[in-house]
Design a protein around this motif. Structure first.
Motif, PDB file in Angstrom:
ATOM      1  N   TYR A  59       1.042  -1.129  -0.019  1.00  0.00           N
ATOM      2  CA  TYR A  59       0.038   0.042  -0.102  1.00  0.00           C
ATOM      3  C   TYR A  59       0.912   1.197  -0.117  1.00  0.00           C
ATOM      4  O   TYR A  59       1.973   1.308   0.641  1.00  0.00           O
ATOM      5  N   SER A  96      -2.272  -1.375  -8.442  1.00  0.00           N
ATOM      6  CA  SER A  96      -3.683  -1.846  -8.162  1.00  0.00           C
ATOM      7  C   SER A  96      -4.734  -0.724  -7.945  1.00  0.00           C
ATOM      8  O   SER A  96      -4.428   0.290  -8.271  1.00  0.00           O
ATOM      9  N   GLN A  97      -5.493  -0.919  -6.841  1.00  0.00           N
ATOM     10  CA  GLN A  97      -6.648   0.245  -6.723  1.00  0.00           C
ATOM     11  C   GLN A  97      -5.906   1.740  -6.303  1.00  0.00           C
ATOM     12  O   GLN A  97      -5.163   1.665  -5.722  1.00  0.00           O
ATOM     13  N   SER A 115      -5.487  -0.659 -12.006  1.00  0.00           N
ATOM     14  CA  SER A 115      -6.788  -1.506 -11.500  1.00  0.00           C
ATOM     15  C   SER A 115      -8.077  -0.490 -11.442  1.00  0.00           C
ATOM     16  O   SER A 115      -7.739   0.714 -11.944  1.00  0.00           O
ATOM     17  N   SER A 116      -8.959  -0.728 -10.396  1.00  0.00           N
ATOM     18  CA  SER A 116      -9.943   0.271 -10.369  1.00  0.00           C
ATOM     19  C   SER A 116      -9.495   1.542  -9.603  1.00  0.00           C
ATOM     20  O   SER A 116      -8.510   1.773  -9.014  1.00  0.00           O
ATOM     21  N   ARG A 117     -10.437   2.378  -9.971  1.00  0.00           N
ATOM     22  CA  ARG A 117     -10.448   3.807  -9.178  1.00  0.00           C
ATOM     23  C   ARG A 117      -9.045   4.637  -9.560  1.00  0.00           C
ATOM     24  O   ARG A 117      -8.506   5.332  -8.593  1.00  0.00           O
TER      25      ARG A 117
ATOM     26  N   GLU B 267      -2.830  -9.636  -0.006  1.00  0.00           N
ATOM     27  CA  GLU B 267      -1.786  -8.539  -0.473  1.00  0.00           C
ATOM     28  C   GLU B 267      -0.487  -9.285  -1.023  1.00  0.00           C
ATOM     29  O   GLU B 267      -0.398 -10.464  -0.506  1.00  0.00           O
ATOM     30  N   GLU B 284      -4.089  -9.137 -10.459  1.00  0.00           N
ATOM     31  CA  GLU B 284      -5.278  -8.935  -9.473  1.00  0.00           C
ATOM     32  C   GLU B 284      -6.426  -9.323 -10.289  1.00  0.00           C
ATOM     33  O   GLU B 284      -6.770  -9.035 -11.217  1.00  0.00           O
ATOM     34  N   PRO B 287     -13.083  -7.788 -10.886  1.00  0.00           N
ATOM     35  CA  PRO B 287     -14.075  -7.676 -10.336  1.00  0.00           C
ATOM     36  C   PRO B 287     -15.238  -8.697 -11.007  1.00  0.00           C
ATOM     37  O   PRO B 287     -15.018  -8.714 -12.345  1.00  0.00           O
TER      38      PRO B 287
END
Lengths: 227, 295
Positions: A59, A96-97, A115-117, B267, B284, B287
């Motif tokens: 993160y 990632s997000q 990834s998303s957002r 993670e 990843e 969705p």
């Protein structure tokens, strides 16, 4: 080149060392080894140093960055370069997000997919993604540029303010109040500069521009029943 | 939060390493769920049926259990005590009587099947892994969970994985919003959830779909239609391993695949020490997309 091994150096010590570099430091090149997905690597930097992270991160890598050039040699976890102020973050792999979320300046380059957002609530950052981006990207994005060489997922630019979105591939769907807009010469110039700085092999003319229809800015009585 | 790990081996010769790899993965996810931890491991096929039970007072409850249960069933059984848990090997057909026996003694049944064993307890993942000797366990695949409770109490039964069918288990990161409605639907179908936990309902849902003849992939697809809320699920069956995330996909997930294994982690940290991870395909999961592997 200074090397910090995260297998032996505590994360906080590493960040403290990088954060303590003054603007005139002569230690300008740093290599972080054995990141192994650790969180909050190289956050809050405020000096023109070059940091390479040799591996994949967890993160918030590069969060709140000012001035520094951060290069991630692997993939990045959620929230990479979140709230970046200036400088650059380059990711060789995927992100990632919510990559670049709330970023206020600087350049974020993702050479794989995001990834998303991606770019959610961006406030002036420039983001160039060589691959695809996921759903709800640039949600409530306020200013800055999001450039995508691949495809965009569902609900691109939902509730968008004044950020510019450029997509070369397909957009699965546009979010509320996001529309395709005319590509004018000044946009091609912006794109050319960003593609060049991001080392992206693409021509500005291949992209489409999306932006805000500006119908959600103010309350309209016709929408009263929607509340 | 919560952390999930899963490992599905593709090669027989790696079976002895399963527990060790899974233990390391589980412990890296301690930050995501420090209140309880659990694992389901698919080990050697039993001659008959394996039933994993748990007791808060194992010393007294497990003493003499083998003889007492053998007497009731009229056939010999074996009992292997593992800390607060015991794995009982039963002859075929003896499960209903054995379940009644456990209920009468207040012993909790964690799961049953020919290959699956389930161990879960309150406490830090490293302590839970050590108590059960996870590192020494061998098997074909396994799933682990570190819990940060949101929807129900921190208890042994509230820990994951949940098992509601033979050799079936499910772990969950997220929270379901229609679990009370689904609880009524599944109760009418004959399921008897033992907790107020939302995840147990998801496990029952998968079990109900499999019992109705769906394949693992179809059962996982069904969660996208019938379950509402946030979820990343990882599911194990006797010969399968599946993953699905809800369409919003807030809950993190990373997967890796090599010629030797398929691995799941909440993670990347959980996967960072797997052999060959440097050259693995790491991605990843998308969705609302079902991923599953079966052997």
């Amino acid at each position: 080149m200074q090397t910090i091994d995260l297998a032996t150096t505590p994360l906080r010590d590493m960040n403290a060392m990088l954060q303590s570099q003054a603007a005139q430091t002569n230690q300008t090149a740093w290599n972080i080894v054995n990141p192994k997905g650790a969180h909050a690597i190289a956050v809050g930097l405020d000096a023109p140093i070059e940091v390479t992270v040799s591996g994949s991160t967890g993160y918030y890598c590069g969060g709140m960055n000012k001035q520094a050039s951060i290069h991630i040699a692997g993939s990045a976890g959620p929230g990479v370069a979140e709230n970046m102020m200036s400088g650059t973050v380059v990711i060789e792999g995927d992100a990632s997000q919510y990559a670049g979320a709330t970023g206020q300046g600087g350049l974020l380059v993702i050479k794989g997919n995001a990834s998303s957002r991606c770019g959610i609530s961006m406030k002036g950052i420039d983001i160039v993604v060589h691959g695809n981006i996921g759903h709800m990207s640039a949600f409530m994005a306020q200013s800055g540029n999001l450039v995508v060489l691949g495809d965009a997922g569902d609900a691109l630019g939902d509730s968008l303010y004044e950020a510019r979105l450029f997509v070369r591939g397909n957009v699965k769907s546009l979010g509320a109040d996001c529309i395709e807009k005319e590509m004018r010469p000044e946009h091609l110039e912006i794109l050319r500069d960003l593609l060049d700085r991001a080392g992206a092999d693409a021509k500005p003319e291949e992209f489409r521009r999306y932006g805000s229809a500006r119908t959600l800015y103010h309350f309209h009585v016709d929408n009263a029943s929607a509340y | 939060m919560c952390g999930i790990v899963g490992l599905f081996l593709k090669k027989e010769e790696l079976r002895p390493q399963l527990g060790g790899l899974l233990a390391d993965m589980l412990i890296t996810m301690t930050d995501r769920g420090p209140d309880s931890a659990g694992i389901a491991i698919y080990g050697d096929e039993a001659d008959g049926l394996k039933m994993t039970i748990q007791s808060d007072t194992p010393d007294s409850d497990f003493a003499g259990l083998e003889a007492a249960l053998g007497d009731v069933l009229g056939q010999p059984v074996t009992v292997r005590v593992v800390d607060t848990h015991a794995v009982i090997t039963l002859p075929e057909g003896a499960e209903p009587a054995a379940r009644a026996f456990m209920d009468s003694r207040g012993l909790r049944i964690m799961g049953s099947g020919t290959a699956m064993e389930i161990f879960k307890e309150i406490g830090l993942p490293k302590d839970v892994a050590a108590r059960f000797g996870l590192r020494e366990m061998a098997g074909s695949h396994g799933i682990g969970h570190t819990r940060m409770a949101t929807e129900s109490a921190v208890t042994t039964l509230g820990a994951h994985p949940f098992s509601t069918g033979a050799d079936q288990c499910l772990v969950h990161n997220g929270s379901l919003s229609n679990h009370n409605q689904m609880r009524r639907v599944l109760t009418q179908k004959g399921f008897a959830p033992r907790t107020q936990n939302d995840t147990e309902i998801a496990a029952c849902y998968i079990s109900s779909r499999l019992a109705e003849g769906s394949g693992l992939g179809e059962a996982l697809e069904g969660t996208l239609e019938d379950l509402d809320g946030f979820f990343t699920f990882v599911v194990g069956t006797r010969n399968g391993f599946g993953v699905v995330r809800d369409p919003i996909a807030c809950k993190p997930a990373v997967m890796a695949e090599t010629d030797d294994y398929v691995a799941f982690g909440s993670e990347y940290r959980a996967l960072a020490n797997l052999p060959g991870i440097e050259t693995a395909r790491v991605w990843e999961p998308e969705p609302a997309t079902v991923y599953f592997w079966e052997r």
